[in-house]
Design a protein around this motif. Structure first.
Motif, PDB file in Angstrom:
ATOM      1  N   GLN A 169       0.830  -1.200   0.000  1.00 21.64           N
ATOM      2  CA  GLN A 169       0.000   0.000   0.000  1.00 21.64           C
ATOM      3  C   GLN A 169       0.872   1.260   0.000  1.00 21.64           C
ATOM      4  N   GLU A 170       0.433   2.266  -0.728  1.00 25.60           N
ATOM      5  CA  GLU A 170       1.152   3.547  -0.716  1.00 25.60           C
ATOM      6  C   GLU A 170       0.757   4.368   0.497  1.00 25.60           C
ATOM      7  N   ASP A 171      -0.536   4.433   0.774  1.00 27.61           N
ATOM      8  CA  ASP A 171      -1.019   5.154   1.945  1.00 27.61           C
ATOM      9  C   ASP A 171      -2.207   4.385   2.503  1.00 27.61           C
ATOM     10  N   PRO A 172      -1.987   3.573   3.542  1.00 27.22           N
ATOM     11  CA  PRO A 172      -3.086   2.787   4.119  1.00 27.22           C
ATOM     12  C   PRO A 172      -4.249   3.637   4.619  1.00 27.22           C
ATOM     13  N   MET A 173      -3.973   4.930   4.888  1.00 26.12           N
ATOM     14  CA  MET A 173      -5.028   5.813   5.398  1.00 26.12           C
ATOM     15  C   MET A 173      -5.649   6.678   4.306  1.00 26.12           C
ATOM     16  N   ALA A 174      -5.441   6.329   3.057  1.00 25.06           N
ATOM     17  CA  ALA A 174      -5.928   7.145   1.935  1.00 25.06           C
ATOM     18  C   ALA A 174      -7.436   7.384   1.997  1.00 25.06           C
ATOM     19  N   THR A 175      -8.196   6.400   2.470  1.00 23.79           N
ATOM     20  CA  THR A 175      -9.657   6.534   2.534  1.00 23.79           C
ATOM     21  C   THR A 175     -10.141   6.803   3.958  1.00 23.79           C
ATOM     22  N   MET A 176      -9.239   7.267   4.809  1.00 27.45           N
ATOM     23  CA  MET A 176      -9.584   7.466   6.218  1.00 27.45           C
ATOM     24  C   MET A 176      -9.353   8.913   6.645  1.00 27.45           C
ATOM     25  N   ALA A 177      -9.795   9.845   5.830  1.00 29.82           N
ATOM     26  CA  ALA A 177      -9.565  11.272   6.083  1.00 29.82           C
ATOM     27  C   ALA A 177      -9.961  11.725   7.493  1.00 29.82           C
ATOM     28  N   PRO A 178     -11.105  11.280   8.051  1.00 26.59           N
ATOM     29  CA  PRO A 178     -11.488  11.734   9.396  1.00 26.59           C
ATOM     30  C   PRO A 178     -10.483  11.361  10.481  1.00 26.59           C
ATOM     31  N   PHE A 179      -9.663  10.354  10.217  1.00 28.70           N
ATOM     32  CA  PHE A 179      -8.706   9.904  11.224  1.00 28.70           C
ATOM     33  C   PHE A 179      -7.324  10.531  11.057  1.00 28.70           C
ATOM     34  N   LYS A 180      -7.203  11.431  10.088  1.00 25.59           N
ATOM     35  CA  LYS A 180      -5.919  12.097   9.870  1.00 25.59           C
ATOM     36  C   LYS A 180      -5.778  13.374  10.705  1.00 25.59           C
ATOM     37  N   LYS A 181      -6.815  13.671  11.491  1.00 28.54           N
ATOM     38  CA  LYS A 181      -6.773  14.825  12.393  1.00 28.54           C
ATOM     39  C   LYS A 181      -7.180  14.379  13.790  1.00 28.54           C
ATOM     40  N   TYR A 182      -6.526  14.960  14.792  1.00 29.93           N
ATOM     41  CA  TYR A 182      -6.923  14.717  16.174  1.00 29.93           C
ATOM     42  C   TYR A 182      -7.020  16.067  16.871  1.00 29.93           C
ATOM     43  N   GLU A 183      -8.245  16.506  17.130  1.00 31.80           N
ATOM     44  CA  GLU A 183      -8.484  17.810  17.759  1.00 31.80           C
ATOM     45  C   GLU A 183      -9.348  17.614  18.993  1.00 31.80           C
TER      46      GLU A 183
END
Length: 244
Positions: A35-49
């Protein structure tokens, strides 16, 4: 010359089925690592606020990380874990830990602040463990300023989702028995359980001799397969084959 026995044929058939299953498992692990980016379809989890933290989260292979980040990962691991290693019968070794962190199969989940400085990381791998495809979490380390704010739990949730997405069977970790905070985090907060490969389960007469435990949590696929296995076995859950 007589006919081959049905028993021999069945044994050969089972061996072929086992070989095919193992090959399929290796294929899944290989695909996960490509995989190039395992989180490619997980945009909501790319931020922690939350709880005063404002972080961006990325997932990269170790070869894609800059040297400063890798050096920082080693430094925080050493600061957080060296004493525990030295109190165990493993001992601490700078060279071996660096080699572990920079092994070709290593993936990193890194949380960075708005200045791009790393705040937390997890080193994990898609791999085979006792002929099962798993996501193995080698490290999850947080800066003191980021602890007890839900970040560690959030990052482990991401790993669980990545394992589901890659069709792994479970997420695994190794923890020192003396590290009660870490054990409580995995066993109580995250609902992990002792894995069937845990040395204390496999060797109960010598359980006290082991300074660590192996914990795991089934993925959706892993739980489904376990349930199917239980249903087809009239005697209840299967024994632990690794312990026999």
């Amino acid at each position: 010359m007589g006919r081959k026995s049905n028993k021999g044929k069945e044994k050969k058939k089972r061996r072929k089925e086992e070989q095919a299953k193992l090959a399929a498992s290796f294929t899944l692990v290989e695909a996960a690592n490509k995989q190039e980016d395992p989180m490619a379809t997980m945009a909501p989890f790319k931020k922690y606020e939350r709880n005063g933290l404002n972080l961006d989260i990325e997932c990269k292979k170790v070869a894609e990380l800059d040297k400063d980040t890798v050096d920082w990962a080693f430094s925080i691991t050493k600061n957080n874990m060296q004493t525990l290693y030295e109190e165990s019968n493993w001992g601490w070794n700078d060279r071996l830990k660096k080699e572990e962190l920079t092994e070709d199969k290593a993936w990193f989940l890194v949380a960075r602040d708005q200045e791009g400085q790393p705040t937390a990381f997890s080193h994990f791998r898609f791999d085979m463990d006792e002929e099962e495809e798993v996501l193995y979490c080698y490290e999850i380390q947080l800066m003191k300023t980021a602890r007890r704010k839900g970040l560690g739990k959030f990052m482990m949730q991401i790993l669980q989702l990545l394992a589901n997405k890659a069709q792994m069977l479970k997420v695994m970790v190794t923890v020192f028995k003396m590290n009660t905070e870490s054990r409580d985090f995995f066993l109580k907060a995250l609902k992990f359980e002792l894995d069937e490969t845990d040395p204390g389960l496999c060797d109960p007469m010598e359980a006290d001799e082991y300074c660590y435990e192996i914990l795991s949590k089934k993925t959706v696929l892993g739980a489904k397969k376990q349930q199917e296995g239980n249903h087809c076995c009239s005697g209840g859950p299967h024994n632990h084959p690794q312990c026999c």
